[in-house]
Scaffold this active site. Structure first.
Site, short mmCIF file in Angstrom:
data_model
loop_
_atom_site.label_atom_id
_atom_site.label_comp_id
_atom_site.label_asym_id
_atom_site.label_seq_id
_atom_site.Cartn_x
_atom_site.Cartn_y
_atom_site.Cartn_z
N ARG A 126 -13.88 -40.80 74.78
CA ARG A 126 -12.81 -40.02 74.10
C ARG A 126 -11.82 -40.75 73.38
O ARG A 126 -11.40 -40.26 72.35
CB ARG A 126 -12.05 -38.98 75.21
CG ARG A 126 -11.25 -38.25 74.69
CD ARG A 126 -10.99 -36.81 75.50
NE ARG A 126 -11.04 -37.04 76.85
CZ ARG A 126 -10.15 -37.78 77.76
NH1 ARG A 126 -8.88 -37.90 77.22
NH2 ARG A 126 -10.02 -37.70 79.12
N TYR A 180 -7.05 -20.95 53.79
CA TYR A 180 -8.30 -20.80 54.54
C TYR A 180 -8.05 -19.50 55.68
O TYR A 180 -6.74 -19.78 56.24
CB TYR A 180 -8.88 -21.98 54.94
CG TYR A 180 -10.15 -21.94 55.64
CD1 TYR A 180 -11.23 -21.51 55.34
CD2 TYR A 180 -9.97 -22.23 57.07
CE1 TYR A 180 -12.32 -21.26 56.10
CE2 TYR A 180 -11.22 -22.20 58.14
CZ TYR A 180 -12.34 -21.79 57.59
OH TYR A 180 -13.45 -21.72 58.36
N ASP A 191 -5.03 -29.68 52.42
CA ASP A 191 -6.23 -29.45 53.05
C ASP A 191 -7.09 -29.35 51.51
O ASP A 191 -7.41 -28.61 50.94
CB ASP A 191 -6.38 -27.97 53.46
CG ASP A 191 -7.56 -27.68 54.05
OD1 ASP A 191 -8.78 -28.26 53.75
OD2 ASP A 191 -7.68 -26.47 54.71
N LYS A 205 -17.95 -29.23 55.54
CA LYS A 205 -18.50 -28.65 53.97
C LYS A 205 -19.12 -29.86 53.12
O LYS A 205 -20.02 -30.21 53.37
CB LYS A 205 -17.24 -28.15 53.48
CG LYS A 205 -16.23 -27.17 54.45
CD LYS A 205 -17.11 -25.81 54.74
CE LYS A 205 -16.77 -25.18 55.94
NZ LYS A 205 -15.19 -24.93 55.64
C1 LIG Z 1 -14.23 -24.56 56.65
C2 LIG Z 1 -12.77 -24.85 56.42
C3 LIG Z 1 -11.84 -25.26 57.38
C4 LIG Z 1 -12.10 -25.44 58.98
O1 LIG Z 1 -13.17 -26.17 58.87
P1 LIG Z 1 -14.11 -26.16 60.41
O2 LIG Z 1 -15.08 -27.35 60.24
O3 LIG Z 1 -15.02 -24.92 60.10
O4 LIG Z 1 -13.45 -25.93 61.67
C5 LIG Z 1 -10.38 -25.60 56.93
N1 LIG Z 1 -10.15 -25.36 55.86
C6 LIG Z 1 -11.00 -25.13 54.74
C7 LIG Z 1 -10.49 -25.15 53.32
C8 LIG Z 1 -12.27 -24.66 55.02
O5 LIG Z 1 -13.01 -24.32 53.86
#
Ligand SMILES: *Cc1c(COP(=O)(O)O)cnc(C)c1O
Length: 389
Positions: free
Chosen positions: A45, A97, A168, A193
């Site tokens: 961990r 988001y 982000d 993504k």
């Molecule tokens: C998908 C996404 C997240 C969250 O990510 P997960 O891997 O699904 O937890 C946060 N910010 C943005 C802009 C996203 O597209």
């Protein structure tokens, strides 16, 4: 080493001893404790060599010292927010988001004050940071309206207000935008993504050059157990190697899709930061290497029926991967957002978001063009409705 070379090489050094050109996946949950010459590793961990390889690559891509990988983008987000004390003021983009809104909801229960502002508007930015703030949470381009915030300007004002600046950067990804260069303190990724890129793994990351922040993030991760599995780290890192090539093709495909949409009589506004009329175009050109692979548009027919008619595009949430995806934010990604807020942001029931994949652009354009044409029976476009009156 330049960016594209780092993608392929960083954190993937051949294994000493065997010479494996790809490091093995280290699955051990615990490590032998030797009295003589104790190893750097203690418990899975806390530390794991496969995870560290991915982290070396992510940090190197943004030319900083630290990256922490997480089990998901949401887990990374929670780690970034976890240190905010009761009463702290957080200023965030207004169309963040959907999952981030949910995360903010949890924080508000713990007494953090969350305020949203249109960070693509310099006057709103100045007003938002006129009083002290603990953190700025920026998304640019925003989702799904593709608004652009001026990173250097927002980061400068947020710092004057005493805030830690987090971007982000999931939408653009590190190939298109590197926020730390424009004054941000932390970059957050959902590696699910574009970084992993194949819609087959969940992951997240926080990248920074501030040792105190990095220690906070990793301490939270170890305590909360928000760790990615070694196998997931391998998949994310394997996907990352082709990020530059995939991005190039996806951006080219997005441009072809945008051109087809603009020619269609069934399409209203098209939102894409590369278009001449886009209000953020100049800022986007300064801080991004290209306008990206995600766009949205107003369909003049029934958006839900459009989802039924596409054959090649997959109707699904998520973005940035090799598959071209399409979705209706009002029904899917932003269904949980208050309808009033949705309207204020311009997210109508006819808005469609597209994430361009790497398929042959001719196939994508043919599929889209055919699907945009409404069925003759029982479906009308806005224009046709007006003609009837
Ligand atoms: C998908 C996404 C997240 C969250 O990510 P997960 O891997 O699904 O937890 C946060 N910010 C943005 C802009 C996203 O597209």
């Amino acid at each position: 080493m330049r960016f594209d070379t780092k993608l392929v090489r960083l954190g993937q050094e051949p294994e000493p001893g065997t010479g494996d050109v790809v490091p093995p996946i280290h699955v051990a949950a615990t490590y032998e404790r030797r009295v003589q010459d104790p190893p750097r590793y203690f418990y899975g961990r806390g530390e794991n060599p496969t995870r560290e390889g991915l982290e070396r690559c992510l940090a190197g891509l943004e030319e900083v010292r630290f990256a922490a990988a997480f089990a998901s983008g949401q887990a990374a987000g929670m780690a970034a927010l976890s240190a905010l004390p009761r009463g702290a003021r957080l200023v965030a983009s207004d169309d963040v988001y959907g999952g981030t809104r949910a995360l903010f909801g949890l924080l508000e229960r713990q007494g953090v004050r969350v305020e949203h502002a249109d960070l693509s508007d310099p006057a709103a930015v100045a007003a938002a940071f006129a009083e002290p703030a603990a953190m700025a949470w920026i998304e640019t381009p925003t989702n799904p309206m593709l608004r652009i915030a001026d990173l250097a300007d927002v980061a400068g004002r947020a710092h004057e207000a005493g805030a830690t600046v987090l971007v982000d950067n999931t939408f653009a990804g590190p190939a298109l935008q590197r926020p730390l260069r424009f004054g941000a303190d932390v970059t957050l990724y959902s590696t699910t993504k574009s970084i992993a890129g194949h819609s087959d793994v969940l992951g997240g990351a926080l990248v920074c050059d501030d040792e105190r922040l990095h220690r906070e993030f990793t301490a939270y991760r170890a305590a909360a157990g928000a760790v990615p599995s070694p196998f997931d780290c391998f998949l994310v890192h394997r996907g990352l190697r082709t990020l530059a090539l995939r991005t190039e093709r996806q951006v080219a495909n997005a441009a072809r899709i945008v051109a087809a949409l603009r020619e269609s009589p069934y399409v209203g506004a098209v939102h894409y930061p590369g278009l001449p009329g886009h209000p953020g175009r100049r800022v986007a050109a300064r801080q991004m290497t290209s306008p990206g692979s995600v766009l949205s548009f107003e369909y003049l027919g029934d958006a839900e029926k459009l989802m039924d008619r596409v054959r090649l595009f997959t109707c699904a949430v998520s973005l940035g991967g090799v598959l071209s995806l399409m979705e209706v934010p009002a029904l899917m990604t932003h269904a949980g957002v208050d309808p009033g807020v949705r309207r204020a942001l311009g997210i109508t029931d006819r808005l469609v978001r597209v994430s361009a994949g790497i398929e042959d652009p001719a196939d994508l354009v043919a599929d889209l063009t055919a699907a945009l044409r409404p069925d003759t029976e029982g479906e009308q476009t806005e224009g046709e409705q007006e003609d009837d009156r």
